[in-house]
Motif scaffolding. Sequence first.
Motif, PDB file in Angstrom:
ATOM      1  N   LEU A 159      -6.665  17.178  25.521  1.00 55.40           N
ATOM      2  CA  LEU A 159      -6.484  16.124  26.514  1.00 55.40           C
ATOM      3  C   LEU A 159      -5.109  16.229  27.174  1.00 55.40           C
ATOM      4  O   LEU A 159      -4.987  16.119  28.400  1.00 55.40           O
ATOM      5  CB  LEU A 159      -6.662  14.751  25.856  1.00 55.40           C
ATOM      6  N   ILE A 160      -4.088  16.468  26.382  1.00 57.75           N
ATOM      7  CA  ILE A 160      -2.731  16.616  26.929  1.00 57.75           C
ATOM      8  C   ILE A 160      -2.682  17.791  27.895  1.00 57.75           C
ATOM      9  O   ILE A 160      -2.117  17.685  28.990  1.00 57.75           O
ATOM     10  CB  ILE A 160      -1.707  16.783  25.787  1.00 57.75           C
ATOM     11  N   ASP A 161      -3.295  18.911  27.532  1.00 56.92           N
ATOM     12  CA  ASP A 161      -3.316  20.088  28.407  1.00 56.92           C
ATOM     13  C   ASP A 161      -4.025  19.787  29.726  1.00 56.92           C
ATOM     14  O   ASP A 161      -3.571  20.194  30.799  1.00 56.92           O
ATOM     15  CB  ASP A 161      -3.996  21.268  27.710  1.00 56.92           C
ATOM     16  N   GLN A 162      -5.141  19.076  29.659  1.00 58.02           N
ATOM     17  CA  GLN A 162      -5.882  18.732  30.872  1.00 58.02           C
ATOM     18  C   GLN A 162      -5.045  17.845  31.792  1.00 58.02           C
ATOM     19  O   GLN A 162      -4.990  18.076  33.004  1.00 58.02           O
ATOM     20  CB  GLN A 162      -7.185  18.017  30.515  1.00 58.02           C
ATOM     21  N   VAL A 163      -4.396  16.851  31.214  1.00 60.24           N
ATOM     22  CA  VAL A 163      -3.569  15.943  32.020  1.00 60.24           C
ATOM     23  C   VAL A 163      -2.396  16.709  32.620  1.00 60.24           C
ATOM     24  O   VAL A 163      -2.065  16.537  33.800  1.00 60.24           O
ATOM     25  CB  VAL A 163      -3.091  14.739  31.185  1.00 60.24           C
ATOM     26  N   GLN A 164      -1.778  17.588  31.838  1.00 61.86           N
ATOM     27  CA  GLN A 164      -0.648  18.364  32.357  1.00 61.86           C
ATOM     28  C   GLN A 164      -1.075  19.264  33.509  1.00 61.86           C
ATOM     29  O   GLN A 164      -0.353  19.395  34.490  1.00 61.86           O
ATOM     30  CB  GLN A 164      -0.013  19.197  31.246  1.00 61.86           C
ATOM     31  N   GLU A 200       0.846  -1.179   0.000  1.00 62.34           N
ATOM     32  CA  GLU A 200       0.000   0.000   0.000  1.00 62.34           C
ATOM     33  C   GLU A 200       0.885   1.232   0.000  1.00 62.34           C
ATOM     34  O   GLU A 200       1.832   1.338   0.769  1.00 62.34           O
ATOM     35  CB  GLU A 200      -0.890   0.009   1.257  1.00 62.34           C
ATOM     36  N   VAL A 201       0.568   2.157  -0.857  1.00 62.43           N
ATOM     37  CA  VAL A 201       1.307   3.415  -0.910  1.00 62.43           C
ATOM     38  C   VAL A 201       0.567   4.408  -0.040  1.00 62.43           C
ATOM     39  O   VAL A 201      -0.632   4.608  -0.195  1.00 62.43           O
ATOM     40  CB  VAL A 201       1.424   3.928  -2.358  1.00 62.43           C
ATOM     41  N   VAL A 202       1.269   5.023   0.889  1.00 62.91           N
ATOM     42  CA  VAL A 202       0.658   5.981   1.797  1.00 62.91           C
ATOM     43  C   VAL A 202       0.961   7.381   1.308  1.00 62.91           C
ATOM     44  O   VAL A 202       2.113   7.737   1.086  1.00 62.91           O
ATOM     45  CB  VAL A 202       1.209   5.786   3.230  1.00 62.91           C
ATOM     46  N   ASP A 203      -0.092   8.142   1.133  1.00 63.64           N
ATOM     47  CA  ASP A 203       0.051   9.526   0.691  1.00 63.64           C
ATOM     48  C   ASP A 203       0.275  10.398   1.935  1.00 63.64           C
ATOM     49  O   ASP A 203      -0.583  10.445   2.819  1.00 63.64           O
ATOM     50  CB  ASP A 203      -1.220   9.957  -0.042  1.00 63.64           C
ATOM     51  N   PRO A 204       1.405  11.071   2.043  1.00 61.17           N
ATOM     52  CA  PRO A 204       1.675  11.895   3.232  1.00 61.17           C
ATOM     53  C   PRO A 204       0.624  12.968   3.462  1.00 61.17           C
ATOM     54  O   PRO A 204       0.348  13.329   4.600  1.00 61.17           O
ATOM     55  CB  PRO A 204       3.033  12.526   2.944  1.00 61.17           C
ATOM     56  N   ALA A 205       0.018  13.485   2.431  1.00 58.73           N
ATOM     57  CA  ALA A 205      -1.015  14.515   2.586  1.00 58.73           C
ATOM     58  C   ALA A 205      -2.207  13.977   3.369  1.00 58.73           C
ATOM     59  O   ALA A 205      -2.832  14.692   4.151  1.00 58.73           O
ATOM     60  CB  ALA A 205      -1.447  15.021   1.218  1.00 58.73           C
ATOM     61  N   SER A 206      -2.544  12.706   3.181  1.00 58.62           N
ATOM     62  CA  SER A 206      -3.675  12.131   3.911  1.00 58.62           C
ATOM     63  C   SER A 206      -3.361  12.022   5.399  1.00 58.62           C
ATOM     64  O   SER A 206      -4.249  12.134   6.236  1.00 58.62           O
ATOM     65  CB  SER A 206      -4.043  10.770   3.327  1.00 58.62           C
ATOM     66  N   LEU A 207      -2.114  11.803   5.728  1.00 56.57           N
ATOM     67  CA  LEU A 207      -1.730  11.748   7.143  1.00 56.57           C
ATOM     68  C   LEU A 207      -1.884  13.100   7.811  1.00 56.57           C
ATOM     69  O   LEU A 207      -2.348  13.198   8.944  1.00 56.57           O
ATOM     70  CB  LEU A 207      -0.279  11.263   7.273  1.00 56.57           C
ATOM     71  N   ASN A 208      -1.501  14.155   7.138  1.00 56.79           N
ATOM     72  CA  ASN A 208      -1.610  15.488   7.716  1.00 56.79           C
ATOM     73  C   ASN A 208      -3.049  15.882   7.970  1.00 56.79           C
ATOM     74  O   ASN A 208      -3.363  16.478   8.983  1.00 56.79           O
ATOM     75  CB  ASN A 208      -0.946  16.524   6.793  1.00 56.79           C
ATOM     76  N   SER A 209      -3.953  15.561   7.063  1.00 57.70           N
ATOM     77  CA  SER A 209      -5.353  15.927   7.276  1.00 57.70           C
ATOM     78  C   SER A 209      -5.937  15.154   8.455  1.00 57.70           C
ATOM     79  O   SER A 209      -6.713  15.698   9.229  1.00 57.70           O
ATOM     80  CB  SER A 209      -6.173  15.689   6.005  1.00 57.70           C
ATOM     81  N   THR A 210      -5.574  13.916   8.596  1.00 62.65           N
ATOM     82  CA  THR A 210      -6.044  13.120   9.736  1.00 62.65           C
ATOM     83  C   THR A 210      -5.475  13.683  11.023  1.00 62.65           C
ATOM     84  O   THR A 210      -6.184  13.804  12.027  1.00 62.65           O
ATOM     85  CB  THR A 210      -5.625  11.642   9.578  1.00 62.65           C
ATOM     86  N   ALA A 211      -4.216  14.042  11.010  1.00 67.29           N
ATOM     87  CA  ALA A 211      -3.583  14.593  12.200  1.00 67.29           C
ATOM     88  C   ALA A 211      -4.232  15.914  12.592  1.00 67.29           C
ATOM     89  O   ALA A 211      -4.404  16.189  13.773  1.00 67.29           O
ATOM     90  CB  ALA A 211      -2.086  14.776  11.959  1.00 67.29           C
ATOM     91  N   ARG A 212      -4.597  16.732  11.604  1.00 71.06           N
ATOM     92  CA  ARG A 212      -5.236  18.000  11.914  1.00 71.06           C
ATOM     93  C   ARG A 212      -6.592  17.805  12.558  1.00 71.06           C
ATOM     94  O   ARG A 212      -7.002  18.570  13.405  1.00 71.06           O
ATOM     95  CB  ARG A 212      -5.372  18.848  10.643  1.00 71.06           C
ATOM     96  N   LEU A 213      -7.322  16.772  12.159  1.00 66.40           N
ATOM     97  CA  LEU A 213      -8.637  16.520  12.749  1.00 66.40           C
ATOM     98  C   LEU A 213      -8.511  16.032  14.189  1.00 66.40           C
ATOM     99  O   LEU A 213      -9.292  16.393  15.050  1.00 66.40           O
ATOM    100  CB  LEU A 213      -9.396  15.479  11.923  1.00 66.40           C
ATOM    101  N   VAL A 214      -7.530  15.237  14.471  1.00 69.74           N
ATOM    102  CA  VAL A 214      -7.380  14.648  15.795  1.00 69.74           C
ATOM    103  C   VAL A 214      -6.583  15.555  16.725  1.00 69.74           C
ATOM    104  O   VAL A 214      -6.805  15.556  17.930  1.00 69.74           O
ATOM    105  CB  VAL A 214      -6.698  13.264  15.675  1.00 69.74           C
ATOM    106  N   LYS A 215      -5.702  16.372  16.191  1.00 69.91           N
ATOM    107  CA  LYS A 215      -4.765  17.151  16.982  1.00 69.91           C
ATOM    108  C   LYS A 215      -5.437  18.036  18.041  1.00 69.91           C
ATOM    109  O   LYS A 215      -5.008  18.004  19.192  1.00 69.91           O
ATOM    110  CB  LYS A 215      -3.861  17.970  16.077  1.00 69.91           C
ATOM    111  N   PRO A 216      -6.449  18.829  17.719  1.00 70.57           N
ATOM    112  CA  PRO A 216      -7.046  19.661  18.775  1.00 70.57           C
ATOM    113  C   PRO A 216      -7.578  18.840  19.949  1.00 70.57           C
ATOM    114  O   PRO A 216      -7.399  19.229  21.096  1.00 70.57           O
ATOM    115  CB  PRO A 216      -8.172  20.409  18.069  1.00 70.57           C
ATOM    116  N   GLU A 217      -8.196  17.724  19.674  1.00 69.27           N
ATOM    117  CA  GLU A 217      -8.725  16.888  20.753  1.00 69.27           C
ATOM    118  C   GLU A 217      -7.584  16.324  21.590  1.00 69.27           C
ATOM    119  O   GLU A 217      -7.640  16.309  22.819  1.00 69.27           O
ATOM    120  CB  GLU A 217      -9.570  15.760  20.181  1.00 69.27           C
ATOM    121  N   VAL A 218      -6.536  15.867  20.928  1.00 74.85           N
ATOM    122  CA  VAL A 218      -5.383  15.304  21.635  1.00 74.85           C
ATOM    123  C   VAL A 218      -4.687  16.396  22.438  1.00 74.85           C
ATOM    124  O   VAL A 218      -4.332  16.190  23.599  1.00 74.85           O
ATOM    125  CB  VAL A 218      -4.406  14.633  20.641  1.00 74.85           C
ATOM    126  N   GLU A 219      -4.504  17.553  21.837  1.00 76.64           N
ATOM    127  CA  GLU A 219      -3.846  18.652  22.538  1.00 76.64           C
ATOM    128  C   GLU A 219      -4.648  19.075  23.761  1.00 76.64           C
ATOM    129  O   GLU A 219      -4.092  19.367  24.809  1.00 76.64           O
ATOM    130  CB  GLU A 219      -3.635  19.835  21.594  1.00 76.64           C
TER     131      GLU A 219
END
Length: 103
Positions: free
Chosen positions: A38-43, A17-36
């Motif tokens: 959560l990280i802030d709350q734990v910190q 399977e060929v992974v398109d790096p652009a698809s990874l960035n869009s997924t990361a952008r969708l998840v990043k605010p939620e993860v950030e």
Amino acid sequence: MTSPPRPLPRFIPTLTEVVDPASLNSTARLVKPEVETLIDQVQRQVQPIFERRLQEEFERLVRSLVAKQWDDVRARLQSEMDMMVRQSVLDALDKQSSPDATK
């Protein structure tokens, strides 16, 4: 004395399977605010524990670094105080027993 050649394995893993790096960035952008978030709350929750441990380690370090010096200072001051008290008592007794003290 040479051993017979070993047969090649039947299955050789390959990238299928060929992974398109652009698809990874869009997924990361969708998840990043939620993860950030959560990280802030734990910190924030862990920060007081961190600060307490840091203070404890600082106090332990300071105690271990100055323990020897503190003992030396304490012994010197104790000796000076003992000499001062001894001299004061001897001076007071000498003054009390002198003939001028009765006047």
